[in-house]
Write an enzyme that holds these catalytic residues in place. Structure first.
Site, short mmCIF file in Angstrom:
data_model
loop_
_atom_site.label_atom_id
_atom_site.label_comp_id
_atom_site.label_asym_id
_atom_site.label_seq_id
_atom_site.Cartn_x
_atom_site.Cartn_y
_atom_site.Cartn_z
CE LYS A 55 -3.86 -2.42 2.01
NZ LYS A 55 -4.62 -2.87 3.16
CD GLN A 99 -3.66 -4.63 6.26
OE1 GLN A 99 -3.50 -3.63 5.58
NE2 GLN A 99 -4.32 -5.68 5.83
CG ASP A 122 -9.98 -0.70 4.50
OD1 ASP A 122 -9.69 -0.94 3.31
OD2 ASP A 122 -9.28 -1.06 5.47
#
Ligand code: NAP
Length: 288
Positions: A55, A99, A122
Site C-alpha cells: 500500500k 490493517q 476501507d
C-alpha cells in the site's frame, strides 16, 4: 473444440485506473492539497506487513503521501483509539486505514467505529456500509469496487443478468451483492448452508466466488458463457497462489474469467488509492 474464456486482466485495468489516480493526485497537489493516507499496522503478522508495504509503495508511485504507523502487538485498545482520534483531527490526513486482522486482545469493531466515516477509505464503517444499501456512495469497499470497475471496463452489462455471489462476508460477499443489485442485477447470495449450490451457481450469468477454498468452483457448477469472477486468494497443496475457481476447466465454459493472481487482487489496492483521492476531494471542499 472448446473456446477459451477471455481473461479479464486485472493488472491492465489496475494500471489504467492508477494512471487516473496519479493525475488526480497531481492536480490536487498543484492546488495545495496533496492527498494523504495513514496506514496503521498493529503487531507483526507477516501477511499484513506485506499488504502494508504494498500500500505504501502504491501510494508513493501515484503521488499520494503515505504515513505509516507500526505499533507493537502489545498496543492497548486505548492507545490505538487515541492514535485514530489524533488522525481524525489531523487536517493533513485524508484517509485512515487500520490493517486487519488485529491482535486478539483488540476490539476490531470498536476500531472500525472510531474512524471518521469521511476518512474511512476501507468503507468498513457502518455509515459507509449503510450508504451502499441506499445506493448513495461515498466510499466503496475496495474489493467489490474493483470488481465493478473491471466489469465496467470490459463492457460487461449487469442489468437483467442473473448474478450469484458465493460468500456473505461483510468485506466482500455482502457489499458485492449490494453493488450488483444497485446495478440492476438479479442477485442470489450463497453461503456454507446453501442447498444444492451447483444448481444455484449454474443459473448465474455472472458468478462471483468469494469462498476462500482452492478450486472450489468446478466446471460443472458453471453455465456455458458465464462471466466468472474469482476473489479467492489461497495456497494450493504445492504452496502456490490460487483462487476459488478451477481456472483451466472453467475457462473452457466461461465467456470471461479473472485469473489468480492477476485478476481481482491488483484492483483492491488500486481502489484504495481511488478512495483516498475521493477522501482528499471531500476534505479539500470542506476546508474551502
Ligand atoms: P470469509 O469471511 O471467510 O467468507 C467466506 C464465505 O464463504 C462465507 O460466507 C462462507 O459461508 C462461504 N462458504 C464457505 N464454505 C462454503 C461452501 N461450502 N459453500 C458455500 N459457501 C461457503 O472470507 P472473505 O473475507 O469474504 O474472503 C473470501 C476469499 O477472498 C478469501 O480467499 C480471501 O483471501 C479472498 N479475498 C481476496 C481479496 C482480494 O483482494 N482479491 C480481498 C478480500 C478477500 P458462511 O458465512 O455460511 O460461513
Amino acid at each position: 473444440m472448446s473456446i477459451l474464456a477471455i481473461r479479464i486482466d486485472g493488472k491492465a485495468v489496475s494500471a489504467a485506473v492508477r494512471e487516473e489516480v496519479k493525475q488526480q493526485a497531481a492536480a490536487l497537489t498543484a492546488q495545495g492539497h496533496q492527498p494523504a493516507l495513514a496506514v496503521i499496522l498493529v503487531g507483526e503478522d507477516p501477511a499484513s506487513q506485506v499488504y502494508v508495504r504494498n500500500k505504501h509503495k502504491a501510494c508513493a508511485e501515484c503521488g499520494i503521501r503515505s504515513l505509516q504507523y507500526e505499533l507493537p502487538a502489545s498496543t492497548t485498545q486505548q492507545e490505538l483509539l487515541t492514535l485514530i482520534q489524533t488522525l481524525n483531527e489531523d487536517d493533513t490526513v485524508d484517509g485512515i486505514l487500520c490493517q486487519l486482522p488485529l491482535p486478539r486482545h483488540l476490539d476490531e469493531q470498536a476500531v472500525i467505529l472510531a474512524i471518521d466515516p469521511k476518512k474511512d477509505v476501507d468503507a468498513f464503517h457502518p455509515v459507509n456500509a449503510g450508504r451502499i444499501m441506499s445506493g448513495d456512495y461515498g466510499f466503496l469497499p475496495c474489493t467489490p469496487a474493483g470488481i465493478m470497475e473491471m466489469l465496467r471496463r470490459y463492457d460487461i452489462a449487469i442489468p437483467g443478468k442473473r448474478c450469484v455471489v458465493i460468500g456473505r462476508s461483510n468485506i466482500v460477499g455482502k457489499p458485492m451483492a449490494m453493488l450488483l443489485i444497485n446495478a440492476g442485477g438479479t442477485v442470489t447470495v450463497c453461503n456454507s448452508k446453501t442447498r444444492d449450490l451447483p444448481a444455484v451457481t449454474r443459473e448465474a450469468d455472472i458468478l462471483v466466488a468469494a469462498v476462500g477454498k482452492p478450486h472450489f468452483v468446478t466446471a460443472d457448477m458453471v453455465k456455458e458463457g458465464a462471466v466468472v469472477i474469482d476473489v479467492g486468494i489461497n495456497r494450493n497443496t504445492e504452496g502456490k497462489l490460487c483462487g476459488d475457481v478451477a481456472f483451466d476447466e472453467v475457462s473452457e465454459k466461461a465467456s470471461y474469467i479473472t485469473p489468480v493472481p492477476g485478476g481481482v487482487g491488483p484492483m483492491t489496492i488500486t481502489m484504495l488509492l481511488q478512495n483516498t483521492i475521493t477522501a482528499a476531494k471531500i476534505h479539500k471542499e470542506e476546508n474551502e
